[in-house]
Design a protein around this motif. Structure first.
Motif, mmCIF file in Angstrom:
data_model
loop_
_atom_site.group_PDB
_atom_site.id
_atom_site.type_symbol
_atom_site.label_atom_id
_atom_site.label_comp_id
_atom_site.label_asym_id
_atom_site.label_seq_id
_atom_site.Cartn_x
_atom_site.Cartn_y
_atom_site.Cartn_z
ATOM 1 N N GLU A 13 0.870 -1.173 0.000
ATOM 2 C CA GLU A 13 0.000 0.000 0.000
ATOM 3 C C GLU A 13 0.905 1.221 0.000
ATOM 4 O O GLU A 13 1.472 1.583 1.031
ATOM 5 N N ALA A 14 1.069 1.825 -1.170
ATOM 6 C CA ALA A 14 2.035 2.918 -1.320
ATOM 7 C C ALA A 14 1.343 4.263 -1.471
ATOM 8 O O ALA A 14 0.275 4.366 -2.086
ATOM 9 N N GLU A 15 1.953 5.283 -0.904
ATOM 10 C CA GLU A 15 1.461 6.650 -1.060
ATOM 11 C C GLU A 15 2.653 7.579 -1.253
ATOM 12 O O GLU A 15 3.768 7.298 -0.831
ATOM 13 N N GLY A 16 2.405 8.690 -1.946
ATOM 14 C CA GLY A 16 3.471 9.662 -2.189
ATOM 15 C C GLY A 16 4.419 9.279 -3.306
ATOM 16 O O GLY A 16 5.476 9.897 -3.461
ATOM 17 N N VAL A 17 4.067 8.260 -4.111
ATOM 18 C CA VAL A 17 4.981 7.793 -5.160
ATOM 19 C C VAL A 17 5.240 8.864 -6.220
ATOM 20 O O VAL A 17 6.227 8.779 -6.960
ATOM 21 N N GLU A 18 4.372 9.875 -6.282
ATOM 22 C CA GLU A 18 4.589 10.946 -7.266
ATOM 23 C C GLU A 18 5.887 11.706 -6.992
ATOM 24 O O GLU A 18 6.471 12.321 -7.897
ATOM 25 N N HIS A 19 6.379 11.654 -5.759
ATOM 26 C CA HIS A 19 7.613 12.354 -5.420
ATOM 27 C C HIS A 19 8.835 11.726 -6.099
ATOM 28 O O HIS A 19 9.859 12.387 -6.261
ATOM 29 N N LEU A 20 8.722 10.453 -6.496
ATOM 30 C CA LEU A 20 9.856 9.763 -7.107
ATOM 31 C C LEU A 20 10.199 10.316 -8.484
ATOM 32 O O LEU A 20 11.336 10.230 -8.929
ATOM 33 N N GLU A 21 9.204 10.867 -9.164
ATOM 34 C CA GLU A 21 9.442 11.399 -10.506
ATOM 35 C C GLU A 21 9.161 12.901 -10.586
ATOM 36 O O GLU A 21 9.114 13.464 -11.675
ATOM 37 N N SER A 22 8.964 13.537 -9.428
ATOM 38 C CA SER A 22 8.689 14.977 -9.423
ATOM 39 C C SER A 22 9.936 15.795 -9.745
ATOM 40 O O SER A 22 9.849 16.964 -10.097
ATOM 41 N N TYR A 23 11.089 15.155 -9.607
ATOM 42 C CA TYR A 23 12.366 15.822 -9.883
ATOM 43 C C TYR A 23 13.070 15.023 -10.968
ATOM 44 O O TYR A 23 13.284 13.813 -10.815
ATOM 45 N N ASP A 24 13.428 15.662 -12.061
ATOM 46 C CA ASP A 24 13.960 14.949 -13.218
ATOM 47 C C ASP A 24 15.430 14.561 -13.055
ATOM 48 O O ASP A 24 15.934 13.700 -13.764
ATOM 49 N N GLY A 25 16.120 15.191 -12.122
ATOM 50 C CA GLY A 25 17.540 14.921 -11.947
ATOM 51 C C GLY A 25 17.817 13.746 -11.037
ATOM 52 O O GLY A 25 16.930 12.973 -10.669
ATOM 53 N N GLY A 26 19.085 13.618 -10.658
ATOM 54 C CA GLY A 26 19.479 12.565 -9.735
ATOM 55 C C GLY A 26 19.096 12.915 -8.313
ATOM 56 O O GLY A 26 18.852 14.082 -7.981
ATOM 57 N N TYR A 27 19.032 11.907 -7.468
ATOM 58 C CA TYR A 27 18.762 12.135 -6.051
ATOM 59 C C TYR A 27 19.188 10.919 -5.245
ATOM 60 O O TYR A 27 19.553 9.875 -5.801
ATOM 61 N N ILE A 28 19.131 11.052 -3.936
ATOM 62 C CA ILE A 28 19.435 9.939 -3.039
ATOM 63 C C ILE A 28 18.117 9.392 -2.497
ATOM 64 O O ILE A 28 17.364 10.117 -1.840
ATOM 65 N N LEU A 29 17.837 8.134 -2.783
ATOM 66 C CA LEU A 29 16.644 7.457 -2.281
ATOM 67 C C LEU A 29 17.000 6.871 -0.914
ATOM 68 O O LEU A 29 17.993 6.160 -0.779
ATOM 69 N N CYS A 30 16.197 7.190 0.087
ATOM 70 C CA CYS A 30 16.597 6.919 1.470
ATOM 71 C C CYS A 30 15.510 6.124 2.211
ATOM 72 O O CYS A 30 14.667 6.701 2.891
ATOM 73 N N PRO A 31 15.505 4.779 2.087
ATOM 74 C CA PRO A 31 14.502 3.968 2.790
ATOM 75 C C PRO A 31 15.036 3.386 4.098
ATOM 76 O O PRO A 31 16.245 3.166 4.248
ATOM 77 N N ASN A 32 14.130 3.137 5.049
ATOM 78 C CA ASN A 32 14.545 2.405 6.245
ATOM 79 C C ASN A 32 14.654 0.917 5.887
ATOM 80 O O ASN A 32 14.204 0.467 4.848
ATOM 81 N N HIS A 33 15.299 0.160 6.781
ATOM 82 C CA HIS A 33 15.668 -1.222 6.456
ATOM 83 C C HIS A 33 15.255 -2.140 7.601
ATOM 84 O O HIS A 33 15.993 -2.291 8.569
ATOM 85 N N GLN A 34 14.074 -2.761 7.467
ATOM 86 C CA GLN A 34 13.530 -3.579 8.549
ATOM 87 C C GLN A 34 13.762 -5.071 8.348
ATOM 88 O O GLN A 34 14.031 -5.795 9.302
ATOM 89 N N SER A 35 13.657 -5.539 7.089
ATOM 90 C CA SER A 35 13.825 -6.969 6.833
ATOM 91 C C SER A 35 14.207 -7.180 5.375
ATOM 92 O O SER A 35 14.317 -6.229 4.594
ATOM 93 N N SER A 36 14.372 -8.449 5.011
ATOM 94 C CA SER A 36 14.706 -8.778 3.627
ATOM 95 C C SER A 36 13.565 -8.455 2.674
ATOM 96 O O SER A 36 13.764 -8.379 1.464
ATOM 97 N N LEU A 37 12.368 -8.243 3.204
ATOM 98 C CA LEU A 37 11.228 -7.869 2.366
ATOM 99 C C LEU A 37 11.303 -6.417 1.904
ATOM 100 O O LEU A 37 10.522 -6.007 1.053
ATOM 101 N N ASP A 38 12.223 -5.658 2.458
ATOM 102 C CA ASP A 38 12.361 -4.262 2.039
ATOM 103 C C ASP A 38 12.645 -4.164 0.547
ATOM 104 O O ASP A 38 12.166 -3.256 -0.135
ATOM 105 N N THR A 39 13.448 -5.100 0.037
ATOM 106 C CA THR A 39 13.755 -5.102 -1.389
ATOM 107 C C THR A 39 12.489 -5.272 -2.198
ATOM 108 O O THR A 39 12.286 -4.608 -3.226
ATOM 109 N N PHE A 40 11.617 -6.152 -1.741
ATOM 110 C CA PHE A 40 10.319 -6.348 -2.393
ATOM 111 C C PHE A 40 9.515 -5.052 -2.374
ATOM 112 O O PHE A 40 8.902 -4.672 -3.374
ATOM 113 N N CYS A 41 9.520 -4.361 -1.228
ATOM 114 C CA CYS A 41 8.766 -3.105 -1.103
ATOM 115 C C CYS A 41 9.294 -2.056 -2.074
ATOM 116 O O CYS A 41 8.517 -1.342 -2.727
#
Length: 225
Positions: free
Chosen positions: A36-64
């Motif tokens: 259940e994702a929200e705010g995904v529009e922020h991923l493409e709101s900036y056309d340049g490079g950026y640092i994606l910064c997720p928290n890391h709880q389990s091996s399922l994070d990659t799936f998320c």
């Protein structure tokens, strides 16, 4: 799948973007877990490079993450993962970067990071960095202290940080028993944090500010349960 597809396009930065939907749906079917994702529009709101910064709880994070994976994105991983059978080769062919954490390899690491920083600026590359540095195995609602590496990269390149907060309900992941179950994992992409004009002396405050924003979002997401 990566080992079948990526040899035809070795180290292409969009290999993971191309394969992400397949991997996401396969994992969803096998594990019975949805996103259940929200705010995904922020991923493409900036056309340049950026640092994606997720928290890391389990091996399922990659799936998320694959459920919302943006264009031109790679993951920054510790070099030891390069030698994990199948996973390391798949990551290498997918274009992800493996860095040495050894304190005795400072020059090597610095040179490697300079190359990645140049790619962020010239190729508009998005780099995924897990700021906790390792999985939060004993997760009890609190993030681990953030490491500053990704924030230094953002400041040096003067690119935004895009925080991603992942919350796995206890019914989906029991951190104490390491048991996975069926259900929905919540993912929230926060508004990009700008670094324009910041200097190296601002990195500590930047790190603390982003961690606070992510912790507040995590607290809110967990209360919805």
């Amino acid at each position: 799948m990566h080992l079948l597809y990526c040899p035809f396009f070795p180290k292409n930065r969009d290999n993971t973007y191309t394969l992400a939907p397949f991997f996401y749906h396969l994992t969803r079917i096998l594990l019975g877990v949805t996103i259940e994702a929200e705010g995904v529009e922020h991923l493409e709101s900036y056309d340049g490079g950026y640092i994606l910064c997720p928290n890391h709880q389990s091996s399922l994070d990659t799936f998320c993450i694959t459920g919302i994976w943006p264009h031109r994105a790679i993951i920054l991983m510790k070099k030891s993962l390069l030698y994990v059978p199948f996973f390391g080769l798949a990551g290498y062919l997918s274009g992800h970067e493996f860095i040495t954490r050894s304190s005795g390899a400072n020059t090597e690491v610095r040179d490697h990071m300079n190359v990645i920083n140049e790619r962020i600026k010239s190729e508009r590359l998005r780099v995924c960095v897990f700021p906790e540095g390792t999985r939060n195995k004993a997760f009890e609602g609190k993030l681990l202290p953030f490491k500053k590496g990704g924030f230094h990269m953002a400041q040096q390149c003067q690119v935004p940080i895009v925080p991603v907060v992942i919350y796995m309900p206890p019914t989906v992941y029991d951190s104490k028993r390491w048991v996975f179950g069926r259900g929905a994992i919540k993912v929230r992409v926060l508004e990009p944090v700008q670094t324009t004009g910041l200097t190296s002396s601002d990195v500590t405050d930047l790190t603390n500010s982003v961690q606070q924003k992510m912790q507040e979002a995590l607290d809110e997401m967990s209360k919805r349960e």
